[in-house]
Write a protein that holds these residues in place. Sequence first.
Motif, short mmCIF file in Angstrom:
data_model
loop_
_atom_site.label_atom_id
_atom_site.label_comp_id
_atom_site.label_asym_id
_atom_site.label_seq_id
_atom_site.Cartn_x
_atom_site.Cartn_y
_atom_site.Cartn_z
N VAL C 115 0.88 -0.96 0.09
CA VAL C 115 -0.13 0.03 -0.01
C VAL C 115 0.85 1.33 0.15
CG1 VAL C 115 -1.80 1.06 1.18
CG2 VAL C 115 -1.88 -1.38 1.19
N GLY C 116 0.41 2.32 -0.69
CA GLY C 116 1.28 3.43 -1.06
C GLY C 116 1.65 4.48 0.11
N PHE C 117 1.79 3.98 1.30
CA PHE C 117 1.90 5.01 2.59
C PHE C 117 3.52 5.07 2.10
CE2 PHE C 117 -1.53 2.73 4.72
CZ PHE C 117 -2.47 3.69 4.66
N MET C 118 3.76 6.39 1.37
CA MET C 118 5.22 6.67 1.19
C MET C 118 5.84 7.33 2.08
SD MET C 118 3.11 9.47 0.79
CE MET C 118 3.10 11.14 1.00
N ARG C 119 5.36 7.88 3.26
CA ARG C 119 6.11 8.49 4.21
C ARG C 119 7.06 7.50 4.77
NH1 ARG C 119 2.26 11.79 8.12
NH2 ARG C 119 1.18 13.34 6.40
N ARG C 120 6.72 6.13 4.80
CA ARG C 120 7.98 5.18 5.44
C ARG C 120 9.12 5.19 4.79
NH1 ARG C 120 4.57 -0.40 7.13
NH2 ARG C 120 2.60 0.47 8.05
N TYR C 121 8.92 5.77 3.49
CA TYR C 121 10.31 6.02 2.75
C TYR C 121 10.86 7.40 2.80
CZ TYR C 121 8.72 1.35 1.04
OH TYR C 121 8.25 0.01 1.03
#
Lengths: 323, 323, 323, 323
Positions: C115-121
């Motif tokens: 899932v595109g929870f990009m904050r983890r990157y």
Amino acid sequence: MIGAGAMGADHIRTISRSVPSARVSAVYDFNTDTARAAASPVGADVVSSAEQLIDSASVDAVIIASPDRTHADLVRACLAAGKQVLCEKPLAVTADEAYGVVEAEVVGGRRLLQVGFMRRYDPGFVSLKRTITDGTVGEVRIVHAIHRNASSSTSTDDAGLITGSMIHELDTIPWLLDDEITDIRVESPVVDGFRDPQLATIWTKGGVMVTAEVFVNAAYGYDVRCEVVGSRGTASLAPAEAVSTRVAGVDGVPVRDDFVAHFADAYRIELSTWADEALAGRTTGPSAWDGYVANAVAEAGVASLASGARERVTLKDRPALYA
Amino acid sequence: MIGAGAMGADHIRTISRSVPSARVSAVYDFNTDTARAAASPVGADVVSSAEQLIDSASVDAVIIASPDRTHADLVRACLAAGKQVLCEKPLAVTADEAYGVVEAEVVGGRRLLQVGFMRRYDPGFVSLKRTITDGTVGEVRIVHAIHRNASSSTSTDDAGLITGSMIHELDTIPWLLDDEITDIRVESPVVDGFRDPQLATIWTKGGVMVTAEVFVNAAYGYDVRCEVVGSRGTASLAPAEAVSTRVAGVDGVPVRDDFVAHFADAYRIELSTWADEALAGRTTGPSAWDGYVANAVAEAGVASLASGARERVTLKDRPALYA
Amino acid sequence: MIGAGAMGADHIRTISRSVPSARVSAVYDFNTDTARAAASPVGADVVSSAEQLIDSASVDAVIIASPDRTHADLVRACLAAGKQVLCEKPLAVTADEAYGVVEAEVVGGRRLLQVGFMRRYDPGFVSLKRTITDGTVGEVRIVHAIHRNASSSTSTDDAGLITGSMIHELDTIPWLLDDEITDIRVESPVVDGFRDPQLATIWTKGGVMVTAEVFVNAAYGYDVRCEVVGSRGTASLAPAEAVSTRVAGVDGVPVRDDFVAHFADAYRIELSTWADEALAGRTTGPSAWDGYVANAVAEAGVASLASGARERVTLKDRPALYA
Amino acid sequence: MIGAGAMGADHIRTISRSVPSARVSAVYDFNTDTARAAASPVGADVVSSAEQLIDSASVDAVIIASPDRTHADLVRACLAAGKQVLCEKPLAVTADEAYGVVEAEVVGGRRLLQVGFMRRYDPGFVSLKRTITDGTVGEVRIVHAIHRNASSSTSTDDAGLITGSMIHELDTIPWLLDDEITDIRVESPVVDGFRDPQLATIWTKGGVMVTAEVFVNAAYGYDVRCEVVGSRGTASLAPAEAVSTRVAGVDGVPVRDDFVAHFADAYRIELSTWADEALAGRTTGPSAWDGYVANAVAEAGVASLASGARERVTLKDRPALYA
């Protein structure tokens, strides 16, 4: 000066060094050695009771920095003597007791009391307030307040954290917003033991919500911050030292140890303004009513911490003297 | 890839991870083990000589990250082979040698060489340049540049500090200002031993004065800063980490250790832009002429450090190719 | 690529420019012109249905950036086709629908969905997490999160603000703390009309309290901040531009306009890491379970905004696949 | 108070509000209306000549804030009268004239004069000095000083910029480093017309190099900064307002307009310390010798600006009184 502990002694030094319109002429402390140590460098008399000090013909105005539980009675004695008085916060131990002071002052018919909410004189808070009144941030929606101490000293129990520390936010918020607190909820992530930190959610009559974190064992230092969030933008109070260092891989500024150093300017301006006004026979600082309100909101906060619910702040009628 | 030491190996990783338009197909290093260690993770061939790599039909473009003294000859070989080449700074060991590269490229009639002045691709420096070109700071009067390393690695003698480290400022300044350096003076507070830090004063044709401090044993970390002072205001480059901590009485952000981490974005964008353009058969980055000029200014700087005088930068004619 | 609107088109550009391990081979969008505009610069095919794209033999992995209500069905089609899939948040419109996806993946027996929870990157959030895992801040007590947009775009109703914007915090917080959200309360100072800003109070299993302000009409710009308060100190995420200017009486840095620019690095690293892993037949990013949990917490938040009460988050059993 | 212009009037206000140990009893100004306007709010007498003020039995100590050319004679009159005197910088118009004051004080056999270099009392500069004396930055190698005004007022010619503005740096640097300036070079990017900004390079006996930029038409505001670079790290003075705002895409803090607001604390502490010491019959502030040295270094700077060369500072013998 009644009470010559850390706070009182600091006030004596500040007046002596920076307040031309006042002179500390008499000092009383329960501990005579303490009184003598504070009085001696400034040539003040040591007197043997608070009553004697208050009634002395050579005393024009009184500062009370004695233990909290003595505040209300001492203020009433000053009011009875018709003298201007600056009383350290909190005004009283309970809202009822504080309201007794309000009533006593109303009987006298004029404002003689100022409560020691020194943040109202802090250049940072004053500048923050200006971003609201001059329209910079637009209509205020939210305020985030933070108040941390390196380690607990006076605020060592659940209720004391509210009545001793958070009470500063409880006075600052309505002053900042020119508004009134109607509801408060206080919670803590700590369930067992000393409930520190505490998180307050506060509602105002004007429709602003406030979060206030008070953490008296924050370890790293003393820290007071505040962000005002409005419809046009935000304003943040985050005092920093003028000198930063880059050493050993860190670009940093020191965090101050305690509130006395942090608010040194606020105390100086508070004392100076109060003394100038006292000489002129008036006071425009935080009033008996403000002191009572802060006590009442704090009591609602203490009730909330116990109940877990949002508590309504109920106030007695505001006398015309504080309109 | 010619040269697979720290810089070369980092470029290989960056291309492999972040540059879709390029693939590292062949690696040469004087030390075969070094070549193998860098080539293996990306499936590149290890070849037995730089010449073989340059002449290989399967190599479209070359990156040179071998020792400085080999740069000029390797670049000339690439030019002779008609291949796009990205050469790490400095282009050559002397300005004369660099001018030989310029002449060789002019003979070929088209630009094939880009010199690895990666700061021109750094988002911070690009943003700083924009404050000049968009008029924010007004007409530029002064620039203050700072360039510090925790401890000296390559820049270990007086001249090497200029040709190895300060050369970045010597390229950045004219690019930033769209101007030319006419004079330079380099001095040091250190009289005996390794003359570190060094302070350069630089004059441009357009009437700007620049101070540039280079300190390769600054102890605390890697730090590159730049302030542009103009008639309307100033712009300052001062990269900071996004995360700050407040611990043990200090409110701080970490200072990076080295230039590779600090300029990781700049290297990525440099390599990506160069590869895209190389594929299209052109280059718009720092040219052979720019590389020659940086060498010439550095030589004037080295002369100044010895003479103590302000030295004039003398340049040969600029070929029309670099108009 | 399914969906070639602003988000999808940006992903296509990012992959083309910065992700060597992937190539966009086919694009589908409900609007064929939109698909063509995004596909053309990178030489991708435009296909006539999402199903055709998912089933295409030349497509190894799928990215879903179509409208939210289409997510769950499209993901299930990818799972059925045995293909790695990156789906923009939210995974589904309801928690039940999201749980259906979880069950479908469990049936397949291996993780295919990210899932595109990009904050983890995001390098900032990763660095913030490190201050917790390496012990810098001590035992975490409180987190303060802030999430502001200049003006509302997608989040235009009360519930949408939670499911569209706050959902990022609802995923970030448990990831940051390696903890689970058990309770949530969402309130707003706005009583009539669009309830923006909203203030969430969040409780975790591990005993942390979180405040999260989401304000999608904050006027001044896009702003994401986070402070972690622990027993030893605090860590604050407050991204700043590298270049500041001093002009006309203000020393300032620009605030970014939108989340695409703000999280450009996060999206690049997310896509690059996902593509590398997809090639290797695995995924370690935010899972279907994480997507379901975020939906479930968001639903509790929506319920709380309506009820005014603290709501418990109830989750179905966690399948062993996500242990 | 001799001289009741902007500076003198501000000193009168500061003493009246914040210096308990002093009272402004008499004011003289060439313009009687100016004197009256400043004297009236504090109940001071207006006297008809500087001589009358200096000789008055009711005046214990004198502050000189009249035009620069009158300083030396007025100070000598105070010394002749045996009175403590605080003279605004510069002590004299030339180094010779300043040395005449030194000789006059030596004849009297005790220090009566303090020169108004208020930065030595600025909390920021005091804190910066501490990072040197406590070893934080290690052995100092370089100092970078910046001094900017929004627009020129007093410093309106080439030499005046040095003797009126840069003179603050010329006093601050040796005080900060506990060192002596031996050489100075002053240059400007401006060749024709008013040579503003100016860049000074300064060498000290202890082997430190200093760059000092003075720019009196910097447009954006008043700005004084200083970075000390040592063998262990650096320390930077960069005063910032406590309140920042985020509005219209900018996260900024205000830059102060002028030096009076910027150095308000420094002036208050300077006046308070001087008054306390004057009462006790002594002074420990910047001495006649310091004033002479600053004048001598400024003259070398003016010579350098004309010659383009590095100029040696030559000083007469230092009398034992200032050992």
